[in-house]
Design a protein around this motif. Structure first.
Motif, mmCIF file in Angstrom:
data_model
loop_
_atom_site.group_PDB
_atom_site.id
_atom_site.type_symbol
_atom_site.label_atom_id
_atom_site.label_comp_id
_atom_site.label_asym_id
_atom_site.label_seq_id
_atom_site.Cartn_x
_atom_site.Cartn_y
_atom_site.Cartn_z
ATOM 1 N N ASP A 307 -11.926 14.882 17.891
ATOM 2 C CA ASP A 307 -13.184 14.160 17.647
ATOM 3 C C ASP A 307 -12.951 12.659 17.883
ATOM 4 O O ASP A 307 -12.932 11.861 16.942
ATOM 5 C CB ASP A 307 -13.636 14.432 16.209
ATOM 6 C CG ASP A 307 -15.022 13.876 15.918
ATOM 7 O OD1 ASP A 307 -15.735 13.513 16.881
ATOM 8 O OD2 ASP A 307 -15.380 13.804 14.723
ATOM 9 N N CYS A 310 -15.606 10.304 16.323
ATOM 10 C CA CYS A 310 -15.959 10.541 14.904
ATOM 11 C C CYS A 310 -17.428 10.954 14.732
ATOM 12 O O CYS A 310 -18.101 10.502 13.805
ATOM 13 C CB CYS A 310 -15.656 9.301 14.072
ATOM 14 S SG CYS A 310 -13.914 8.806 14.091
ATOM 15 N N GLY A 312 -18.200 14.402 14.915
ATOM 16 C CA GLY A 312 -18.174 15.837 14.651
ATOM 17 C C GLY A 312 -18.651 16.188 13.254
ATOM 18 O O GLY A 312 -19.081 15.329 12.470
#
Length: 330
Positions: A307, A310, A312
């Protein structure tokens, strides 16, 4: 007509009580290898059992009425030749059987809780096993105040193997030389107030769902402190430190919570996948990593390589840390 009452002299009563106590004591001492215990029994002398294919169990305790208290004594297992099947120090069968106290040594498997379950294993030391120190093959068992130390050099040994559901493990010391300290295959397992150290792979490996791992010390395992494969796992308020690769390894788990742990000095420079809290499963989703204290882990304190921006579904909030990959993790 007057009723008559038989009044026994005090000496006869005392003699009768003495004989009763003597009979009970002789029963508690008359424990032999291969016995099945069906009532409360106290073992007060060491028992050295040679186990074979025909007799693979030192003692069997049958519930609901059977219980074994090992009082300042030891059950020792010996095998003269390699066997095809497994051998056991104590097997609990039926329902609500128990074993407590003393020591079990040199048995391939220390204690196995089988049958209908609801068994109790407490206040016992189990050493030099090379398979499972304790095997919970049934449901609703409790393990408390046990000390486990696997056989040196045995890569197959698990301190505690949890195969059934709704089992509880507390206040245990699970020492190394083996595969996993505690391997959880069943659902709804609770592990609290334990110390797990020295295992070749994980201190605790969670494969079942709805496990609760809280207030333990998990340290000095060669690979990982805790590995989470099962869904809806809670890992909270633990001290996880000095493990060789990863403190908490989050694999393809869903809906798990990693909260309020202290995670220090795990990992090494050998791989960028090592660190404090690391997501290693590309299908991990809906997990919450919240309020942990994570410092001095290599290579990163927090890491989610799947991810990079960031965005997800895994939530990272309120963690105290020194380094992160990617840098946007909180």
């Amino acid at each position: 007509m007057k009723s008559s009452t038989l009044i026994l002299p005090r000496a006869i009563i005392a003699l009768s009580l003495t004989l009763s106590v003597s009979l009970i004591s002789s029963q508690t001492l008359a424990v032999e290898c291969g016995d099945t215990i069906i009532k409360p029994t106290i073992l007060t002398q060491d028992l050295n059992c040679e186990l074979t294919e025909e007799n693979p169990v030192a003692l069997t305790v049958m519930g609901p009425f059977g219980s074994l208290t090992i009082e300042d004594a030891e059950i020792l297992c010996s095998i003269q030749a390699p066997l095809v099947g497994e051998t056991f120090g104590v097997v609990l069968k039926g329902i609500n059987a128990s074993v407590s106290g003393g020591k079990i040594s040199n048995c391939e498997n220390g204690v196995s809780a089988e049958g209908q379950g609801s068994h109790s294993i407490s206040s016992i030391e189990i050493v030099n096993f090379n398979r499972d120190g304790i095997r919970l093959a049934s449901n609703r068992n409790t393990v408390s105040n046990v000390m486990l130390t696997g056989l040196a050099g045995s890569g197959l040994a698990d301190g505690i193997s949890v195969q059934g559901n709704n089992n509880s493990i507390s206040n245990c010391i699970v020492g190394g030389n083996g595969d996993e300290g505690i391997e959880i295959l069943g659902d709804y397992t609770n592990v609290t107030f334990c110390q797990i150290s020295g295992y070749e792979e994980e201190g605790i490996e969670v494969n079942g769902d709805y496990s609760n791992i809280t207030q333990n010390i998990i340290q000095n395992n060669i690979d990982r402190g805790v590995t989470i494969n099962g869904n809806f796992t809670t890992v909270g308020q633990n001290i996880i430190r000095f493990n060789g690769e990863i403190g908490v390894d989050i694999r393809n788990t869903l809906g798990s919570r990693i909260t309020s742990n202290t995670i220090l000095e795990n990992g090494s420079q050998l791989s960028v996948e090592f660190g404090g809290i690391v997501i290693t499963g590309d299908e991990a989703a809906g997990n919450q990593i919240i309020g942990n204290t994570v410092f001095n882990n290599e290579q990163f304190d927090l890491s989610d390589p799947f991810d990079p921006d960031c965005t997800g579904s895994n939530i990272w909030e309120g963690n105290q840390f020194g380094s992160a990959n990617p840098g946007c993790l909180n």
